[in-house]
Scaffold this motif. Structure first.
Motif, PDB file in Angstrom:
ATOM      1  N   THR A   1     -26.284  25.314  10.270  1.00  0.00           N
ATOM      2  CA  THR A   1     -24.822  25.310  10.195  1.00  0.00           C
ATOM      3  C   THR A   1     -24.316  24.547   8.974  1.00  0.00           C
ATOM      4  N   TYR A   2     -25.160  23.690   8.393  1.00  0.00           N
ATOM      5  CA  TYR A   2     -24.750  22.976   7.179  1.00  0.00           C
ATOM      6  C   TYR A   2     -24.437  23.961   6.064  1.00  0.00           C
ATOM      7  N   TRP A   3     -25.321  24.936   5.869  1.00  0.00           N
ATOM      8  CA  TRP A   3     -25.118  25.897   4.781  1.00  0.00           C
ATOM      9  C   TRP A   3     -23.956  26.847   5.079  1.00  0.00           C
ATOM     10  N   VAL A   4     -23.704  27.104   6.346  1.00  0.00           N
ATOM     11  CA  VAL A   4     -22.530  27.902   6.710  1.00  0.00           C
ATOM     12  C   VAL A   4     -21.261  27.093   6.441  1.00  0.00           C
ATOM     13  N   ALA A   5     -21.298  25.806   6.805  1.00  0.00           N
ATOM     14  CA  ALA A   5     -20.147  24.928   6.555  1.00  0.00           C
ATOM     15  C   ALA A   5     -19.850  24.839   5.064  1.00  0.00           C
ATOM     16  N   VAL A   6     -20.906  24.762   4.258  1.00  0.00           N
ATOM     17  CA  VAL A   6     -20.718  24.767   2.805  1.00  0.00           C
ATOM     18  C   VAL A   6     -20.095  26.093   2.367  1.00  0.00           C
ATOM     19  N   GLY A   7     -20.580  27.187   2.955  1.00  0.00           N
ATOM     20  CA  GLY A   7     -20.053  28.504   2.614  1.00  0.00           C
ATOM     21  C   GLY A   7     -18.585  28.658   2.939  1.00  0.00           C
ATOM     22  N   TYR A   8     -18.070  27.856   3.872  1.00  0.00           N
ATOM     23  CA  TYR A   8     -16.653  27.909   4.233  1.00  0.00           C
ATOM     24  C   TYR A   8     -15.892  26.669   3.742  1.00  0.00           C
ATOM     25  N   ASN A   9     -16.459  25.992   2.747  1.00  0.00           N
ATOM     26  CA  ASN A   9     -15.793  24.838   2.145  1.00  0.00           C
ATOM     27  C   ASN A   9     -14.911  25.325   0.995  1.00  0.00           C
ATOM     28  N   LYS A  10     -13.608  25.354   1.220  1.00  0.00           N
ATOM     29  CA  LYS A  10     -12.689  25.902   0.216  1.00  0.00           C
ATOM     30  C   LYS A  10     -12.609  25.022  -1.035  1.00  0.00           C
ATOM     31  N   SER A  11     -12.845  23.730  -0.880  1.00  0.00           N
ATOM     32  CA  SER A  11     -12.735  22.829  -2.032  1.00  0.00           C
ATOM     33  C   SER A  11     -13.861  23.037  -3.037  1.00  0.00           C
ATOM     34  N   THR A  12     -15.014  23.541  -2.577  1.00  0.00           N
ATOM     35  CA  THR A  12     -16.142  23.794  -3.486  1.00  0.00           C
ATOM     36  C   THR A  12     -16.378  25.281  -3.709  1.00  0.00           C
ATOM     37  N   ASN A  13     -15.491  26.118  -3.150  1.00  0.00           N
ATOM     38  CA  ASN A  13     -15.656  27.577  -3.240  1.00  0.00           C
ATOM     39  C   ASN A  13     -17.008  28.039  -2.700  1.00  0.00           C
TER      40      ASN A  13
ATOM     41  N   SER B   1      -6.810  28.279   8.197  1.00  0.00           N
ATOM     42  CA  SER B   1      -6.649  29.143   7.030  1.00  0.00           C
ATOM     43  C   SER B   1      -6.057  30.478   7.447  1.00  0.00           C
ATOM     44  N   SER B   2      -5.164  30.977   6.614  1.00  0.00           N
ATOM     45  CA  SER B   2      -4.623  32.311   6.862  1.00  0.00           C
ATOM     46  C   SER B   2      -5.652  33.354   6.451  1.00  0.00           C
ATOM     47  N   PHE B   3      -5.392  34.584   6.819  1.00  0.00           N
ATOM     48  CA  PHE B   3      -6.293  35.681   6.461  1.00  0.00           C
ATOM     49  C   PHE B   3      -6.437  35.795   4.943  1.00  0.00           C
ATOM     50  N   LEU B   4      -5.319  35.639   4.235  1.00  0.00           N
ATOM     51  CA  LEU B   4      -5.359  35.735   2.768  1.00  0.00           C
ATOM     52  C   LEU B   4      -6.148  34.581   2.157  1.00  0.00           C
ATOM     53  N   GLU B   5      -6.067  33.396   2.755  1.00  0.00           N
ATOM     54  CA  GLU B   5      -6.824  32.251   2.242  1.00  0.00           C
ATOM     55  C   GLU B   5      -8.329  32.461   2.419  1.00  0.00           C
ATOM     56  N   ILE B   6      -8.724  33.060   3.540  1.00  0.00           N
ATOM     57  CA  ILE B   6     -10.145  33.373   3.750  1.00  0.00           C
ATOM     58  C   ILE B   6     -10.597  34.426   2.748  1.00  0.00           C
ATOM     59  N   LEU B   7      -9.752  35.437   2.518  1.00  0.00           N
ATOM     60  CA  LEU B   7     -10.087  36.461   1.518  1.00  0.00           C
ATOM     61  C   LEU B   7     -10.228  35.839   0.127  1.00  0.00           C
ATOM     62  N   LYS B   8      -9.361  34.891  -0.188  1.00  0.00           N
ATOM     63  CA  LYS B   8      -9.449  34.209  -1.488  1.00  0.00           C
ATOM     64  C   LYS B   8     -10.759  33.443  -1.606  1.00  0.00           C
ATOM     65  N   LEU B   9     -11.158  32.787  -0.498  1.00  0.00           N
ATOM     66  CA  LEU B   9     -12.444  32.077  -0.495  1.00  0.00           C
ATOM     67  C   LEU B   9     -13.588  33.051  -0.756  1.00  0.00           C
ATOM     68  N   TYR B  10     -13.572  34.202  -0.075  1.00  0.00           N
ATOM     69  CA  TYR B  10     -14.604  35.214  -0.295  1.00  0.00           C
ATOM     70  C   TYR B  10     -14.606  35.685  -1.749  1.00  0.00           C
TER      71      TYR B  10
END
Length: 686
Positions: free
Chosen positions: A310-322, A357-366
């Motif tokens: 879950t650490y690597w998943v958490a990193v994958g959803y860390n918006k501050s580090t993209n 996060s809104s849907f658009l914010e998640i899309l921006k992260l992706y």
């Protein structure tokens, strides 16, 4: 719905996803390369388009010559293979060094295993890379041991990439005509990041090779009609798929892709035979995986990571580090003592990101994650540099040093073509092609690429180098797309007059693109050139007794300007180099250093013990001689030159313009002379 229609709908759906992924990558690689990392290319998008077109036309012209006669083909192949051999030998000898984190961690562990120790560094309880270290340690032991380890790594990595490339060539050879084989040969040989990755020791090269071998033998399995060969090729394919996963964890996606491919591709078999094939393949994977796990256990490798998945998943959803790892993400989770506590914390981080996060914010992260991992044609070499080495070589400057931007431009231009080819092939499959059993192995390549793309975008952390293990499948798909483009261009039957107009427009567009690029400033970032380094941040505590001296001799083979000594500092510790005192505040000594031997003395001038930190590791060829009377102990020290930042001068910019314009005219003349149909000699017709 008929079974055949189910297969067709499934594969159309997969290719639609591949097409969408290719389109997104194409937009990022052309318009926003490296944007999320803050990287700026010194040339405009229009000029990138021109450079890519010039490279593409050059590839098409060489392809035309290769298809025109066997003699021309042999000459071109011999020239490319000679250059490839020369480059691999030259770089293997001249560029021996280590990056530090990951790369040097692997080298230290391999060195330890080769020396007979089965003690594993704490790093391997964080990164699941033990399999690659074990395999490479066996190779180094067989080929001469630690004395020439860096040369062995380079040569073995180059050979591994050669094997992966050859596997790709044989796959194409089994399913298509010579033209596509030639295009693949040309593209894969000029795409330099594929080969430069050989200069680092990690998991990527091995995973690439084993993955491609698995796909190749799966191709042989599907082709053969003999039961004995069918089982043999299946066994070999599953072995290599297991080795790919043993080497690199996310290569498990290849195994998943193979199972999906088998389910939807073995349509000639009845359900009993299909289930038997898939079940036996799965059984083989289990057997080989258990065998490789036994190898790990025999080497006493860490069985479990201290960090949860879950650490690597958490990193994958860390918006501050993209979605990328850095020291902050590591320290944030690492502060918890138990794995369960870390897991709970990381799950909470993931939940918070999704809830807040809104849907658009998640899309921006992706989108940002895609930009990081897939927009740069350098596929991982952009952040590489040697910090640990015995000797610096001039060629380093153009690959990892100040002038690497030229290599980056070349790589990016070719990468744009590869992704464009993938997009064209996807469109062709979706709208123009009927399902072809003969080319079905491309479906596996598409699945593998798509799996890695979705896995890192939607779930895991991202890094540029994570694209490396699927770069040959990407080139395979891209080659087919570029072939479709070549066929379309040839069918247009462009007249000489029309071609001259195209050349004129190309020259004008080049001037416009060059003008837009002229004011773009490029300033190199890596301006400290290390000519000798044996400093690594993972050090061992050492108790320096009162008035005790540690002496180490250092051989420097290049001129330099500054020494930096790390880890040995305390209140009463004095460090001298050939009698000159090192500044205890800055830890540096500035001098006009020349080639030669230098005596480093670390002395405790006080009456109390002082705690210092030294490098402690088994013999490794990138280090100097150990401290006198202290085997396996080394002082962390660097000799370097701080250079003025490199900028692209006016003369370079004008030279670039002139060369590009000349190439357009030369390619136009060659196309007119040999490839325009109404002037093409019979022996040059395709």
């Amino acid at each position: 719905m008929k079974k055949e229609n189910i297969y067709l709908v499934f594969w159309k759906f997969i290719w639609i996803l591949v097409g969408l992924a290719s389109a997104v990558i194409f937009i990022n690689s052309l318009f926003l390369p490296g944007h999320s990392r803050g990287f700026i290319f010194p040339i405009d998008t229009l000029l990138f388009v021109i450079v890519s077109i010039v490279l593409l036309v050059g590839i098409f012209i060489l392809d035309g010559f290769m298809n025109s006669s066997d003699k021309r083909k042999r000459i071109i192949i011999i020239i490319f293979l000679f250059l490839q051999l020369f480059m691999q030998i030259y770089l293997s000898i001249k560029l021996q060094g280590a990056q530090g984190v990951d790369d040097f961690d692997m080298r230290l562990q391999i060195s330890s295993l080769v020396s007979g120790s089965k003690e594993w560094a704490p790093y391997f309880k964080f990164g699941p890379n033990a399999g690659a270290a074990i395999l490479l340690s066996k190779v180094v032991s067989m080929l001469g041991g630690n004395v020439h380890a860096s040369l062995i790594y380079n040569i073995v990595n180059f050979i591994s990439i050669d094997i992966a490339v050859l596997a790709g060539y044989l796959i194409i050879k089994s399913i298509t005509d010579k033209r596509i084989q030639n295009l693949y040969f040309l593209v894969v040989n000029v795409f330099s990041p594929l080969w430069i990755t050989a200069l680092f020791v990690y998991t990527d090269v091995g995973a690439l090779m084993f993955g491609m071998l698995s796909i190749y033998f799966l191709t042989k399995m599907v082709e053969t009609r003999k039961s004995s060969l069918y089982l043999l090729f299946m066994s070999i394919s599953s072995l290599f798929a297991s080795l790919a996963y043993f080497n690199k964890t996310n290569a498990i996606i290849l195994s998943i892709a193979i199972f999906i491919y088998l389910i939807f591709s073995l349509k000639k078999l009845n359900w009993i035979k299909k289930v038997s094939t898939i079940s036996f393949f799965a059984l083989l994977m289990v057997v080989f995986s258990l065998g490789l796990s036994a190898v790990k256990n025999n080497e006493k490798a860490p069985k479990k990571s201290d960090f949860p998945y879950t650490y690597w998943v958490a990193v994958g959803y860390n918006k501050s580090t993209n979605g990328t790892v850095n020291n902050d993400t590591y320290n944030d989770t690492g502060r918890f003592k138990t794995k369960e506590q870390k897991d709970k914390h990381d799950k909470q981080l993931i939940s918070n990101t999704i809830k807040n996060s809104s849907f658009l914010e998640i899309l921006k992260l992706y989108w940002n994650k895609i930009n990081i991992q897939w927009s740069m044609g350098t596929i991982g070499i952009e952040h590489r540099e040697f910090t640990i080495l015995r000797q610096w070589n001039t060629i380093y400057n153009y690959i990892f040093g100040q002038k690497r931007i030229f290599l980056f431009i070349w790589s990016q231009s070719l990468y744009i073509l590869i992704v464009l080819g993938m997009l064209i092939k996807s469109i062709h499959v979706i709208f123009l092609e009927k399902f072809s059993e003969n080319e079905s192995i491309l479906n596996l390549a598409a699945l593998y690429f798509l799996g890695i793309f979705l896995f890192h975008t939607l779930l895991w952390e991202v890094q540029e180098r994570y694209a490396y293990i699927v770069i040959i499948p990407m080139i395979l798909i891209g080659t087919f797309g570029l072939n479709e483009l070549a066929n379309h261009v040839q069918e247009e039957n462009t007249s000489k007059k029309s071609l001259n107009i195209i050349i004129a427009l190309g020259c004008i567009a080049t001037i416009v693109g060059w003008g837009l690029s002229y004011k773009k400033n490029y300033v190199s970032e890596n301006n400290t050139r290390i000519v000798m380094g044996q400093n690594f941040f993972r050090k061992t505590e050492y108790n320096l007794k009162p008035h005790q001296k540690l002496v180490e001799w250092i051989q420097v083979n290049n001129t330099f300007k500054q020494w930096y000594v790390d880890g040995v500092w305390a209140d009463n510790v004095k460090v001298t180099i050939n009698g000159k005192k090192v500044n205890p505040v800055t830890h540096t000594l500035t001098e006009n250093g020349k080639k030669g031997s230098y005596k480093i003395i670390v002395e405790n001038t006080g009456n109390n013990n002082e705690t210092i930190y030294l490098q402690k590791n088994s013999s490794i060829d990138l280090f100097q001689k150990h401290i006198e009377k202290h085997k396996n102990y080394y002082i962390g020290i660097v000799a370097s030159v701080v250079e003025s930042p490199f900028t692209i001068s006016r003369s370079i910019k004008y030279t670039f313009l002139i060369v590009l314009e000349l190439l357009i005219f030369i390619e136009g003349w060659l196309w007119n002379r040999f490839l325009v149909r109404n002037s093409m000699p019979n022996n040059l017709r395709h």
